[in-house]
Design a protein around this motif. Structure first.
Motif, PDB file in Angstrom:
ATOM      1  N   PHE A  56     -10.156 -25.980 -12.143  1.00 31.33           N
ATOM      2  CA  PHE A  56      -9.083 -25.215 -12.770  1.00 31.33           C
ATOM      3  C   PHE A  56      -7.712 -25.474 -12.152  1.00 31.33           C
ATOM      4  CE2 PHE A  56     -13.073 -22.813 -13.336  1.00 31.33           C
ATOM      5  CZ  PHE A  56     -13.166 -22.938 -14.714  1.00 31.33           C
ATOM      6  N   ALA A  57      -7.553 -26.610 -11.517  1.00 33.38           N
ATOM      7  CA  ALA A  57      -6.247 -26.983 -10.967  1.00 33.38           C
ATOM      8  C   ALA A  57      -5.278 -27.305 -12.099  1.00 33.38           C
ATOM      9  CB  ALA A  57      -6.397 -28.185 -10.042  1.00 33.38           C
ATOM     10  N   SER A  58      -4.056 -26.788 -11.983  1.00 35.87           N
ATOM     11  CA  SER A  58      -3.008 -27.078 -12.966  1.00 35.87           C
ATOM     12  C   SER A  58      -1.943 -27.969 -12.336  1.00 35.87           C
ATOM     13  CB  SER A  58      -2.355 -25.781 -13.468  1.00 35.87           C
ATOM     14  OG  SER A  58      -3.225 -25.065 -14.305  1.00 35.87           O
ATOM     15  N   HIS A  59      -1.276 -28.727 -13.186  1.00 34.66           N
ATOM     16  CA  HIS A  59      -0.251 -29.655 -12.726  1.00 34.66           C
ATOM     17  C   HIS A  59       1.043 -29.360 -13.488  1.00 34.66           C
ATOM     18  CE1 HIS A  59      -3.657 -31.726 -10.936  1.00 34.66           C
ATOM     19  NE2 HIS A  59      -4.239 -31.683 -12.123  1.00 34.66           N
ATOM     20  N   TYR A  60       2.164 -29.424 -12.771  1.00 33.48           N
ATOM     21  CA  TYR A  60       3.445 -29.026 -13.342  1.00 33.48           C
ATOM     22  C   TYR A  60       4.470 -30.147 -13.279  1.00 33.48           C
ATOM     23  CZ  TYR A  60       1.171 -24.538 -12.734  1.00 33.48           C
ATOM     24  OH  TYR A  60       0.256 -23.512 -12.779  1.00 33.48           O
ATOM     25  N   THR A  61       5.289 -30.223 -14.329  1.00 35.49           N
ATOM     26  CA  THR A  61       6.361 -31.206 -14.383  1.00 35.49           C
ATOM     27  C   THR A  61       7.496 -30.829 -13.454  1.00 35.49           C
ATOM     28  OG1 THR A  61       5.852 -31.661 -16.699  1.00 35.49           O
ATOM     29  CG2 THR A  61       8.025 -32.326 -15.926  1.00 35.49           C
ATOM     30  N   SER A  62       7.831 -29.540 -13.430  1.00 40.12           N
ATOM     31  CA  SER A  62       9.001 -29.101 -12.679  1.00 40.12           C
ATOM     32  C   SER A  62       8.883 -27.630 -12.343  1.00 40.12           C
ATOM     33  CB  SER A  62      10.270 -29.355 -13.501  1.00 40.12           C
ATOM     34  OG  SER A  62      11.426 -29.007 -12.783  1.00 40.12           O
ATOM     35  N   GLU A  63       9.460 -27.247 -11.196  1.00 40.96           N
ATOM     36  CA  GLU A  63       9.556 -25.845 -10.803  1.00 40.96           C
ATOM     37  C   GLU A  63      11.010 -25.414 -10.951  1.00 40.96           C
ATOM     38  OE1 GLU A  63       9.360 -23.384  -6.682  1.00 40.96           O
ATOM     39  OE2 GLU A  63       7.500 -24.435  -7.224  1.00 40.96           O
ATOM     40  N   ILE A  64      11.240 -24.340 -11.685  1.00 44.15           N
ATOM     41  CA  ILE A  64      12.595 -23.907 -12.008  1.00 44.15           C
ATOM     42  C   ILE A  64      12.780 -22.430 -11.671  1.00 44.15           C
ATOM     43  CG2 ILE A  64      12.963 -25.634 -13.825  1.00 44.15           C
ATOM     44  CD1 ILE A  64      12.181 -23.542 -15.895  1.00 44.15           C
ATOM     45  N   SER A  65      14.036 -22.023 -11.539  1.00 41.45           N
ATOM     46  CA  SER A  65      14.366 -20.615 -11.299  1.00 41.45           C
ATOM     47  C   SER A  65      14.494 -19.884 -12.635  1.00 41.45           C
ATOM     48  CB  SER A  65      15.680 -20.512 -10.520  1.00 41.45           C
ATOM     49  OG  SER A  65      16.756 -20.970 -11.332  1.00 41.45           O
ATOM     50  N   LEU A  66      14.658 -18.565 -12.562  1.00 44.47           N
ATOM     51  CA  LEU A  66      14.878 -17.788 -13.783  1.00 44.47           C
ATOM     52  C   LEU A  66      16.152 -18.246 -14.488  1.00 44.47           C
ATOM     53  CD1 LEU A  66      13.989 -14.148 -12.660  1.00 44.47           C
ATOM     54  CD2 LEU A  66      12.758 -15.513 -14.350  1.00 44.47           C
ATOM     55  N   ALA A  67      17.203 -18.491 -13.721  1.00 46.36           N
ATOM     56  CA  ALA A  67      18.459 -18.933 -14.331  1.00 46.36           C
ATOM     57  C   ALA A  67      18.308 -20.316 -14.943  1.00 46.36           C
ATOM     58  CB  ALA A  67      19.576 -18.938 -13.284  1.00 46.36           C
ATOM     59  N   GLU A  68      17.595 -21.203 -14.272  1.00 43.86           N
ATOM     60  CA  GLU A  68      17.387 -22.550 -14.812  1.00 43.86           C
ATOM     61  C   GLU A  68      16.556 -22.525 -16.081  1.00 43.86           C
ATOM     62  OE1 GLU A  68      17.556 -25.231 -10.709  1.00 43.86           O
ATOM     63  OE2 GLU A  68      15.695 -24.186 -11.253  1.00 43.86           O
ATOM     64  N   ALA A  69      15.680 -21.530 -16.213  1.00 54.31           N
ATOM     65  CA  ALA A  69      14.853 -21.403 -17.417  1.00 54.31           C
ATOM     66  C   ALA A  69      15.689 -21.103 -18.649  1.00 54.31           C
ATOM     67  CB  ALA A  69      13.809 -20.309 -17.234  1.00 54.31           C
ATOM     68  N   LEU A  70      16.967 -20.699 -18.455  1.00 51.60           N
ATOM     69  CA  LEU A  70      17.848 -20.403 -19.575  1.00 51.60           C
ATOM     70  C   LEU A  70      18.952 -21.450 -19.735  1.00 51.60           C
ATOM     71  CD1 LEU A  70      18.177 -16.514 -19.458  1.00 51.60           C
ATOM     72  CD2 LEU A  70      16.532 -17.947 -20.652  1.00 51.60           C
TER      73      LEU A  70
END
Length: 379
Positions: free
Chosen positions: A342-356
């Motif tokens: 059940f390991a997940s892989h992510y493209t990028s980690e972003i902040s709440l502000a970056e999510a907008l």
């Protein structure tokens, strides 16, 4: 409340206005003391799943999106077409928090032994409103992560893992013996392959590129069909005939794919038929749509026979159906195999502000296989 918990925290909100406009913003919300059976989680990792985008962006036309506000408090507005407003009617003029699941550190706990036992622990939580710096959850909504597991490791340990396990449970409960899955190289699809390999279940995977096929080959998948190839239907029929799969889970939703799957299942069933029937095979063929990567209408052609069904599948009703014991069994397997199956892989980690930020929204709204974004609200 523990001294490490501030009085207020930021939360991402989605607001469909009666004026026909979607507004995304960051709102400062109060952080109340926990009840006896509650904990306060400092959220450090929460994924952007397709199911989150349905609430976050709704039916908005994101090509019309405009940015305003400040770098720390961005605001995004977009037009919602009139047809979309009809679908959004129950949520109009409500500012709604977003984020189905996530993980972080328990920084405050209620008085009950169960809550106190989680204080200082890294937990995953399922309960909505996870695109927040702090989230108050009942202990029943939390799962303590194994020793050494980080919030990033556990951020996606509910929706995709439990959905993939649910698919194999539905297969058994409904009397099928093998499965088919679309968008099969996704994080969820990779989990499903690992489950099926471990449990000896035949699985037909539908992908749309050579790169996606390689992802699945590398983890041991056997039956992979490329929907963009000229021989797609013949390859699909042969894979279904070889596996006997009569149950499919479709993440695409719109367009012709669900119908093509049923036609191919019917053709595969007829390959082994002992006698001809003008009504088609008596074998029931079922496709459950559990995602809408394609928002166009679902089309079903002739050739599916008379023994078939198309329906919707959601995780929450299934979890309610199997009861507390069934849910505990699934959670235990997820916890034991968190860094493997059940390991997940992510493209990028972003902040709440970056999510907008508009370019970031455009990227995660593509919902492309292999491109999964993770929000760290305390980044």
């Amino acid at each position: 409340m523990a001294s490490s918990v501030p009085a207020k925290g930021l939360q991402l909100r989605s607001h469909v206005k009666s004026s026909g406009e979607l507004e995304l913003s960051l709102v400062e919300v109060d952080i109340a003391p926990p009840g006896p059976d509650d904990v306060i989680v400092r959220v450090e990792a929460t994924p952007i799943n397709p199911s989150d985008l349905g609430l976050l962006l709704g039916a908005a036309d994101m090509s019309s999106a405009e940015a305003s506000g400040t770098a720390d408090r961005p605001v995004v507005t977009a037009r919602v077409p009139s047809a979309g407003m009809r679908a959004m009617a129950p949520r109009v003029d409500q500012s709604m928090p977003v984020g189905n699941e996530g993980a972080g550190t328990v920084v405050a706990a209620g008085s009950s032994p169960a809550a106190q036992a989680l204080l200082g622990k890294t937990v995953a939580g399922l309960g909505g409103e996870m695109y927040s710096q702090y989230r108050t959850l009942n202990v029943a909504q939390c799962m303590e992560l194994p020793e050494g597991a980080t919030a990033r490791d556990g951020a996606s340990c509910f929706v995709n893992p439990l959905t993939s396990l649910a698919m194999t449970d539905v297969m058994r409960m409904e009397g099928h013996t093998a499965l088919l899955h679309t968008a099969a190289a996704s994080n969820l699809g990779q989990m499903l392959n690992k489950i099926c390999i471990a449990d000896g279940i035949e699985l037909v995977n539908i992908v749309r590129s050579d790169a996606q096929e390689k992802i699945l080959r590398d983890i041991g998948a056997k039956h992979i069909v490329n929907s963009t190839s000229l021989g797609f239907m013949n390859d699909l029929i042969q894979a279904l005939a070889a596996t006997g799969a009569t149950l499919g889970f479709d993440a695409i939703g719109g367009g012709p794919l669900a119908g093509q799957i049923l036609v191919a299942m019917e053709a595969a069933a007829n390959q082994n038929a002992k006698e001809y029937s003008r009504y088609g095979s008596a074998t029931h063929k079922q496709v459950y749509i559990y995602g809408r990567l394609d928002m166009s209408p679902t089309t079903l052609p002739p050739g599916v026979g008379m023994a078939w069904g198309v329906g919707g599948f959601l995780l929450t009703p299934f979890l309610q159906k199997i009861g507390a014991e069934g849910r505990a069994k699934l959670r235990a397997r997820v916890g034991a195999e968190l860094k493997t199956t059940f390991a997940s892989h992510y493209t990028s980690e972003i902040s709440l502000a970056e999510a907008l930020q508009l370019p970031v929204i455009e990227a995660y709204n593509r919902r492309a296989t292999g491109e999964k974004y993770l929000i760290n609200p305390n980044k």
